[in-house]
Enzyme design. Structure first.
Site, PDB file in Angstrom:
ATOM      1  N   ASP A  16       9.501 -69.075  59.052  1.00  0.00           N
ATOM      2  CA  ASP A  16       9.707 -67.660  58.784  1.00  0.00           C
ATOM      3  C   ASP A  16       9.765 -66.964  60.149  1.00  0.00           C
ATOM      4  OD1 ASP A  16       9.688 -65.154  57.261  1.00  0.00           O
ATOM      5  OD2 ASP A  16       7.650 -64.950  58.031  1.00  0.00           O
ATOM      6  N   ASP A  18       9.457 -62.808  60.947  1.00  0.00           N
ATOM      7  CA  ASP A  18       8.530 -61.684  61.110  1.00  0.00           C
ATOM      8  C   ASP A  18       7.141 -62.048  60.593  1.00  0.00           C
ATOM      9  OD1 ASP A  18      10.366 -59.405  61.999  1.00  0.00           O
ATOM     10  OD2 ASP A  18      11.383 -60.102  60.191  1.00  0.00           O
ATOM     11  N   ASP A 182       3.894 -66.963  56.733  1.00  0.00           N
ATOM     12  CA  ASP A 182       2.734 -66.085  56.809  1.00  0.00           C
ATOM     13  C   ASP A 182       2.413 -65.379  55.507  1.00  0.00           C
ATOM     14  OD1 ASP A 182       5.098 -64.420  57.011  1.00  0.00           O
ATOM     15  OD2 ASP A 182       3.773 -62.797  57.622  1.00  0.00           O
TER      16      ASP A 182
END
Length: 236
Positions: A16, A18, A182
């Site tokens: 991922d 951001d 995240d």
């Protein structure tokens, strides 16, 4: 990392962007607040924007306009959204990469995986028009042989299709790959795709501890995933 693969390294690692590789909240906050102020509204501020990030630019704008984490279909008038989204895109074009920085341990893990020959991809919900310049601004674009943004396919995470598309293009079986993220979006996408998933504790998960999403492992830094010696690799 090796403990997830019976002593072997994964054949492909998908990241991922951001909240995982990059702390981009200040860039996004600048764009969101610029948009809101252009519409005669009060700025949202960094703490609220951090909670809104993770589902793509359109959802971010709808959350900012409604002030709600889960806005209903009629929470934002279509005409207002179109105007606001154009303002946001223009503002984010100016702020993208300006304040962003890599999280601690990211450079080390990317260099390590490249050194040991593990191919890497980025699978993000950020539009490609912003993904590519951000990777270039942070000088990490050369690590990845595949990059999928939120507008690369008809659907985005938590749908598994972006992950499955990367795996199919590289000829890698899901169980031989690893997703690093995240948020619940990353965990749900990885589970649906059939691949292991490790999450960082510091990212954007809408205020929810990512451990509650039950990834295979949670780390505070990607440096924890680097196997520094044969003895550590076998026992970590």
């Amino acid at each position: 990392m090796r403990t997830l693969f019976n002593g072997e390294l994964p054949r492909r690692v998908m990241f991922d962007l951001d909240g995982t590789l990059v702390d981009s909240a200040l860039d996004l906050t600048a764009a969101v607040d610029n948009m809101l102020q252009a519409l005669g509204r009060e700025p949202a501020g960094e703490s609220r924007v951090r909670q809104w990030v993770g589902n793509g630019a359109q959802v971010l704008v709808k959350r900012a306009l409604s002030g709600e984490m889960h806005p209903t279909e009629d929470a934002v008038e279509p005409e207002l959204f179109e105007v606001a989204f154009d303002v946001f895109l223009a503002a984010y074009t100016q702020s993208n990469g300006r304040y962003s920085k890599l999280y601690p341990g990211v450079d080390e893990l990317l260099a390590h995986l490249q050194q040991v020959g593990v191919p890497m991809a980025v699978v993000t919900n950020k539009p490609m028009a912003f993904t590519t310049p951000l990777l270039q601004a942070l000088k990490i674009d050369h690590y990845f042989d595949q990059v999928l943004g939120g507008d690369s396919l008809p659907v985005k995470k938590p749908d598994p299709l972006p992950l499955l598309s990367v795996l199919e293009a590289s000829g890698c079986a899901p169980e031989q790959a690893l997703m690093l993220g995240d948020s619940r979006n990353d965990v749900d996408a990885a589970r649906a795709a059939g691949c292991p998933v490790v999450c960082v504790s510091y990212g954007y998960n809408h205020g929810e501890p990512v451990a509650s999403c039950s990834p295979d492992r949670v780390v505070d830094s990607f440096a924890e995933l680097i196997e520094r010696s044969g003895s550590q690799a076998g026992g970590s």
